[in-house]
Write a protein that holds these residues in place. Structure first.
Motif, mmCIF file in Angstrom:
data_model
loop_
_atom_site.group_PDB
_atom_site.id
_atom_site.type_symbol
_atom_site.label_atom_id
_atom_site.label_comp_id
_atom_site.label_asym_id
_atom_site.label_seq_id
_atom_site.Cartn_x
_atom_site.Cartn_y
_atom_site.Cartn_z
ATOM 1 N N THR A 1 0.850 -1.191 0.000
ATOM 2 C CA THR A 1 0.000 0.000 0.000
ATOM 3 C C THR A 1 0.883 1.237 0.000
ATOM 4 O OG1 THR A 1 -1.737 -1.166 1.203
ATOM 5 C CG2 THR A 1 -1.830 1.231 1.205
ATOM 6 N N ILE A 2 0.653 2.115 -0.953
ATOM 7 C CA ILE A 2 1.441 3.338 -1.098
ATOM 8 C C ILE A 2 0.488 4.519 -1.055
ATOM 9 C CG2 ILE A 2 3.135 4.566 -2.506
ATOM 10 C CD1 ILE A 2 3.509 1.779 -3.959
ATOM 11 N N THR A 3 0.717 5.426 -0.129
ATOM 12 C CA THR A 3 -0.097 6.637 -0.014
ATOM 13 C C THR A 3 0.696 7.808 -0.568
ATOM 14 O OG1 THR A 3 -1.179 5.767 1.966
ATOM 15 C CG2 THR A 3 -1.373 8.121 1.558
ATOM 16 N N LEU A 4 0.136 8.491 -1.557
ATOM 17 C CA LEU A 4 0.825 9.586 -2.241
ATOM 18 C C LEU A 4 0.077 10.891 -2.001
ATOM 19 C CD1 LEU A 4 1.502 7.685 -5.565
ATOM 20 C CD2 LEU A 4 3.202 8.274 -3.859
ATOM 21 N N CYS B 1 -3.648 5.438 -10.169
ATOM 22 C CA CYS B 1 -2.366 4.975 -9.652
ATOM 23 C C CYS B 1 -1.589 4.331 -10.801
ATOM 24 C CB CYS B 1 -2.567 3.967 -8.521
ATOM 25 S SG CYS B 1 -3.407 4.654 -7.074
ATOM 26 N N ALA B 2 -0.414 4.853 -11.097
ATOM 27 C CA ALA B 2 0.360 4.367 -12.235
ATOM 28 C C ALA B 2 1.807 4.128 -11.819
ATOM 29 C CB ALA B 2 0.301 5.357 -13.387
ATOM 30 N N ASP C 1 -1.120 -1.419 -14.946
ATOM 31 C CA ASP C 1 -1.214 -2.868 -14.730
ATOM 32 C C ASP C 1 -0.765 -3.224 -13.320
ATOM 33 O OD1 ASP C 1 -2.021 -3.092 -17.324
ATOM 34 O OD2 ASP C 1 -0.034 -3.591 -18.103
ATOM 35 N N GLY C 2 -1.618 -3.935 -12.600
ATOM 36 C CA GLY C 2 -1.256 -4.403 -11.269
ATOM 37 C C GLY C 2 -1.396 -3.374 -10.174
ATOM 38 N N CYS C 3 -1.804 -2.166 -10.487
ATOM 39 C CA CYS C 3 -1.994 -1.117 -9.479
ATOM 40 C C CYS C 3 -3.404 -0.550 -9.616
ATOM 41 C CB CYS C 3 -0.982 0.020 -9.650
ATOM 42 S SG CYS C 3 0.707 -0.418 -9.226
ATOM 43 N N HIS C 4 -4.011 -0.262 -8.513
ATOM 44 C CA HIS C 4 -5.331 0.359 -8.563
ATOM 45 C C HIS C 4 -5.506 1.303 -7.388
ATOM 46 C CE1 HIS C 4 -6.165 -3.033 -5.816
ATOM 47 N NE2 HIS C 4 -7.088 -2.241 -5.299
ATOM 48 N N GLN C 5 -6.385 2.252 -7.596
ATOM 49 C CA GLN C 5 -6.678 3.245 -6.565
ATOM 50 C C GLN C 5 -7.595 2.627 -5.520
ATOM 51 O OE1 GLN C 5 -9.589 5.935 -7.751
ATOM 52 N NE2 GLN C 5 -9.401 7.311 -6.027
ATOM 53 N N CYS D 1 -2.849 3.891 -3.026
ATOM 54 C CA CYS D 1 -2.701 2.915 -4.106
ATOM 55 C C CYS D 1 -2.283 1.568 -3.529
ATOM 56 C CB CYS D 1 -1.651 3.371 -5.111
ATOM 57 S SG CYS D 1 -1.947 5.005 -5.837
ATOM 58 N N THR D 2 -2.783 0.504 -4.116
ATOM 59 C CA THR D 2 -2.336 -0.843 -3.780
ATOM 60 C C THR D 2 -1.789 -1.475 -5.050
ATOM 61 O OG1 THR D 2 -4.548 -1.751 -4.166
ATOM 62 C CG2 THR D 2 -3.996 -1.112 -1.908
#
Length: 729
Positions: free
Chosen positions: A376-379, A395-396, A407-411, A421-422
């Motif tokens: 999990t990434i918080t931007l 999320c890119a 691909d493989g990332c979503h908000q 983003c995960t």
């Protein structure tokens, strides 16, 4: 003779003496004899705890148990007992030998062998000897396939072959090095010339580690190397945006690979370093077993949440695990493009914009393209912006070929300041703001304005009718009057001020007034449904006191608006319209949905009751006429109660143009529908209009035509009058 008599006399004297004076101390009389007393039968009272009693002829003495000493230092005693524990660990510091630690215990002690040693025997006090790890364990298991185990006194260390290293951690298995990834001849170095210096520095550091023999002394200066790396990156980024996406990819991948090389050489478990262009935080865990537990790294622009199992991976554990979060302070200007792949996946007409700092996430897990658990990434957004249906956050991640992809990332969630983003793989990430091409539909705009103008004119006629038409005065007329007033004010404000976004204060006021009066429309619609229910179902006592109507019709919307303004004052007004923002919209749709649900209930009950009334009409009325009358009445009820707002729920989905037109037409013409349903279709209102507008000759002609219809027309008209009177009056 005399000798025997003498003995007899002495014996008699002794008996007489013992009987008169008793035995000596420590003895007891037993007939004619004195026998020894065993004082140790009451040893605890005589000697105290942690001692033992020893009986002697006519006496006794006490001794302390092993591990205890008399407080006066005596080896034996009869008084002043109190045996105390002996601290063998301080009395004899060498009692456990040089390779063990002594721990005192009550009456004893215990020797614990130091790491790398084992007891020779099973006794607690036994000496310790060195463990030969290289003999007891397979060399491959303890030092890896390309490592040689060397035993030392109490420990061991691994000697790595060329191309392998243990990063200066002597008891760590040898890991393979890939120094060629820092080749200065790579295409990335050619696209970004200044990158060659970083690659050369890191390759030299990598080669210095290859095949090194370490015993834990003189570890590589990882902290100094990390500082050199980020300083060199600053020299590349500080002049301004990079010219090519190839150069960006080269810089990002080089820094990520460098952190993987430097991380295990850092001295501390947590390392933070900030330069003019970067902000890095690196966490390291070392040990013989893989670490567990959560990881949370954060800086001003981003936060990383994962766990050590994900960071370490499930394969061969090299003796350390690493997780790093690196934020670039000004790189977004260099990557604010390369959206071709996103446009193919999303929409060619959409525009994209970098809306956060670019961050890189690095872990020691070699399988970063297919993690066991998502990270999990918080931007943090570059600026706070109000939410709008015209934009969304994506999320890119930056692909190696130099383009953004999702691909493989979503908000997971977003608000005005942050996006969470995960991702199931790792790379460099950023939040993109996607702008939808929301150009105004000219057809919808024209329909809206024409419909509102017509509605305003019809509402004026309706208000005048309900105010001055005496024949229809009553509870329902009061409801219709104030419903029309609220709808008139709401439509007028909407027509004049919905697009006047400046000044901001005026826009907020327009949005608040629209919120208030549109809620008022629905509240009076609810009162209309309640009144219809009472008239059709209850029949008697259907009147509602005007005070209750005013308090409910105006008080309820006012309370909702006041609470909304207190909780979210910035929720009124958006960048494009003077309406509610997305975080406040449910203060309108919530009450609306509740009212529609209640009105659906009232509508169903009313129609059911009306259907029963239709069956009692004149049997000569054909079935077709009954169905027609029933349908017309049902549609009228639905329009009056505002059920056409159900179409508004579908406006959250894109591409439903027919639904948008239906919703716009029905709602912009709602004033006209109210005028038709409650004025033109009302017998009493029509008669008032005739009295006002028609001449006496027209009145007679109208009366004559109404008294001489055909048989079927007469029956149908009577049925419609009954319907109108029962449902609309």
């Amino acid at each position: 003779m005399w000798f025997g008599k003498t003995l007899l006399i002495l014996g008699v004297a002794c008996v007489m003496w013992k009987s008169v004076f008793g035995c000596n101390a420590g003895f007891a009389v037993n007939g004619s004899d004195c026998i020894d007393m065993n004082e140790c039968d009451n040893a605890s009272a005589l000697c105290g705890n942690h001692s033992r009693c020893l009986n002697t002829n006519g006496s006794f003495f006490c001794e302390c148990l092993p591990g205890y000493r008399n407080r006066n230092g005596k080896s034996s005693f009869t008084t002043d007992g109190q045996c105390r524990d002996i601290n063998e660990c301080t009395d004899n510091t060498k009692i456990c030998g040089p390779f063990a630690k002594c721990k005192n215990m009550m009456g004893s002690y215990n020797c614990t062998c130091k790491f790398g040693y084992v007891k020779i025997n099973s006794s607690n006090a036994g000496p310790c000897e060195d463990i030969d790890e290289c003999t007891k364990a397979k060399n491959e298991a303890i030092c890896g396939k390309e490592g040689s185990c060397r035993n030392t006194n109490g420990s061991y260390w691994c000697e790595c072959s060329e191309g392998y290293t243990n990063y200066g951690n002597e008891r760590t298995p040898c890991s393979e090095l890939n120094c060629e990834r820092f080749s200065a001849d790579s295409r990335h170095a050619q696209s970004l010339l200044d990158l060659a210096d970083i690659l050369s520095m890191m390759k030299n550091s990598c080669l210095a580690l290859s095949g090194s023999i370490t015993s834990g002394e003189g570890k590589s200066e990882g902290d100094a190397l990390l500082e050199k790396l980020l300083t060199a990156a600053d020299s590349i980024l500080s002049p301004g945006p990079l010219d090519s996406s190839e150069g960006v990819s080269g810089l990002l991948s080089t820094v990520e690979n460098s952190i993987l090389l430097i991380g295990p050489q850092l001295k501390h478990n947590i390392t933070k370093i900030e330069t003019a262009e970067t902000d890095a935080q690196i966490a390291i865990q070392r040990g013989r077993t893989p670490p567990t537990g959560p990881i949370y790294l954060t800086n001003e622009n981003a936060a990383l949440s994962t766990d050590w199992k994900t960071a370490a991976g499930t394969g061969t554990y090299p003796g350390f695990a690493l997780a790093a979060l690196l934020s670039y302070k000004n790189l977004e200007g260099s990557v604010n493009g390369s959206f071709e792949e996103l446009k193919e996946d999303e929409n060619d007409d959409m525009s994209f914009q970098i809306f956060s700092k670019v961050v890189s996430v690095v872990v020691s897990n070699p399988s970063t393209q297919n993690l066991s658990h998502n990270v999990t990434i918080t931007l943090r957004h570059l600026q706070e912006i109000k939410e709008s249906p015209e934009l969304s956050y994506i999320c890119a991640y930056w692909k190696e070929k130099g383009a953004w992809s999702t691909d493989g990332c979503h908000q997971q969630q977003s608000n005005a300041t942050h996006t969470v983003c995960t991702c199931k793989h790792l790379s460099s990430f950023a939040v993109l703001m996607a702008l939808y091409p929301m150009e105004p539909d000219f057809g919808l705009l024209v329909v809206t304005k024409i419909g509102l103008v017509i509605s305003l004119l019809c509402l004026i006629l309706s208000i005048l009718t309900f105010k001055f038409c005496r024949s229809i005065q009553g509870t329902r007329n009061t409801i219709h009057l104030h419903l029309c007033i609220c709808l008139f004010v709401a439509d007028l404000i909407f027509l004049v001020g919905i697009s006047q976004t400046t000044p901001e204060g005026g826009c907020k006021f327009v949005a608040a007034m629209l919120h208030l009066f549109f809620l008022g429309v629905f509240t009076w619609m609810l009162l209309e449904g309640v009144q219809l229910y009472r008239m059709v179902v209850l029949v008697f006592n259907a009147t509602i006191r005007p005070l209750y109507l005013y308090v409910t019709g105006y008080g309820t919307p006012l309370v909702i608006v006041i609470i909304s303004a207190i909780i979210r004052p910035n929720g009124y007004g958006t960048d494009r319209h003077c309406w509610l923002s997305s975080d406040l919209i449910w203060s309108f749709f919530g009450p609306v949905c509740f009212i529609i649900i209640l009105n659906v209930f009232f509508f169903i009950i009313t129609v059911w009751k009306l259907a029963q009334k239709f069956t009692s009409l004149n049997p000569d009325l054909s079935k077709l006429h009954k169905i027609k009358a029933f349908t017309v009445t049902a549609i009228a009820q639905m329009c009056v109660l505002g059920l056409m707002w159900v179409f508004g729920a579908f406006l959250f989905q894109k591409g439903l143009t027919p639904v948008e037109y239906i919703f716009t037409i029905l709602n912009s013409l709602q004033g006209a529908l109210v005028f038709i349903m409650h004025c033109l279709l009302s017998k009493q209102v029509r008669e008032e209009y005739i009295n006002i507008l028609c001449t006496p000759q027209m009145k007679k002609r109208s009366d004559f035509s109404s008294t001489n219809p055909s048989s079927s027309q007469s029956q149908l008209q009577r049925a419609m009058l009954v319907i109108n009177e029962e449902t609309l009056e």
